[in-house]
Design a protein around this motif. Structure first.
Motif, PDB file in Angstrom:
ATOM      1  N   UNK A   1       0.874  -1.163   0.000  1.00 38.31           N
ATOM      2  CA  UNK A   1       0.000   0.000   0.000  1.00 38.31           C
ATOM      3  C   UNK A   1       0.911   1.212   0.000  1.00 38.31           C
ATOM      4  N   UNK A   2       0.737   1.999  -0.964  1.00 37.20           N
ATOM      5  CA  UNK A   2       1.577   3.188  -1.067  1.00 37.20           C
ATOM      6  C   UNK A   2       0.951   4.291  -0.228  1.00 37.20           C
ATOM      7  N   UNK A   3       1.692   4.675   0.791  1.00 35.19           N
ATOM      8  CA  UNK A   3       1.204   5.740   1.660  1.00 35.19           C
ATOM      9  C   UNK A   3       1.723   7.060   1.134  1.00 35.19           C
ATOM     10  N   UNK A   4       0.822   7.899   0.792  1.00 30.58           N
ATOM     11  CA  UNK A   4       1.213   9.221   0.326  1.00 30.58           C
ATOM     12  C   UNK A   4       1.402  10.127   1.522  1.00 30.58           C
ATOM     13  N   UNK A   5       2.535  10.768   1.542  1.00 30.16           N
ATOM     14  CA  UNK A   5       2.799  11.721   2.610  1.00 30.16           C
ATOM     15  C   UNK A   5       2.383  13.081   2.092  1.00 30.16           C
TER      16      UNK A   5
END
Length: 174
Positions: free
Chosen positions: A52-56
């Motif tokens: 899961x790509x966590x966008x900061x």
């Protein structure tokens, strides 16, 4: 010295093709059905949880500041000050300084996205110059000479003519 041998282009292609074939044979999976006593251990693969790509998301920090500073050095005459305020994209400020002639230069400025940078320069006070030291009066230097008198003797080469007479009869008075 032995001569070098080069493979013709066809032989090089054949060698390259055999190398590719060898790699394909090694990479081909081997079936062990015919050899029940020599079968590899069963391996079970577990898939990892999907990434899961966590966008900061960076939060926008609203720029807001205010500062003031100043210098008041009477000994050197260095007198200046500045103040500035910023709220978002709007900047307002001013600075002033006492110039060498005694006047005060004040610059008031603003800057924003819509109007850009604008400055107003104000000069106040009266220019004064320090009195200069009186100059010492000196007597002028006069260079004088006496005109040459008319009593000088005419030039004569008679004595030299006698000494140089054997040079082909050159006449010095021509």
């Amino acid at each position: 010295m032995t001569p070098q041998r080069y493979l013709p282009a066809d032989a090089l292609q054949v060698a390259l093709g055999l190398a590719c074939l060898a790699v394909a044979i090694v990479a081909y999976p081997v079936e062990y059905e015919d050899f029940p006593h020599y079968s590899p251990a069963s391996v079970q693969y577990q898939h990892a949880a999907p990434l899961v790509k966590h966008l900061v998301v960076e939060k926008y920090a609203h720029p807001k500041y205010e500062f003031k500073y100043g210098v008041n050095d009477q000994h050197t005459g260095d007198i200046k000050e500045q103040s500035e305020q910023r709220d978002g994209d709007v900047v307002k400020g001013q600075y002033s300084l006492v110039e060498p002639d005694g006047t005060t230069r004040t610059v008031k400025y603003t800057s924003d996205k819509h109007n850009g940078f604008n400055a107003e320069v104000i000069k106040s006070g009266h220019a004064t110059h320090p009195p200069s030291a009186p100059k010492k009066a000196e007597a002028p230097v006069v260079f004088a000479h006496q005109p040459l008198g008319q009593e000088h003797a005419p030039l004569s080469f008679a004595a030299h003519e006698a000494e140089l007479g054997g040079l082909g009869g050159y006449d010095f008075h021509q």
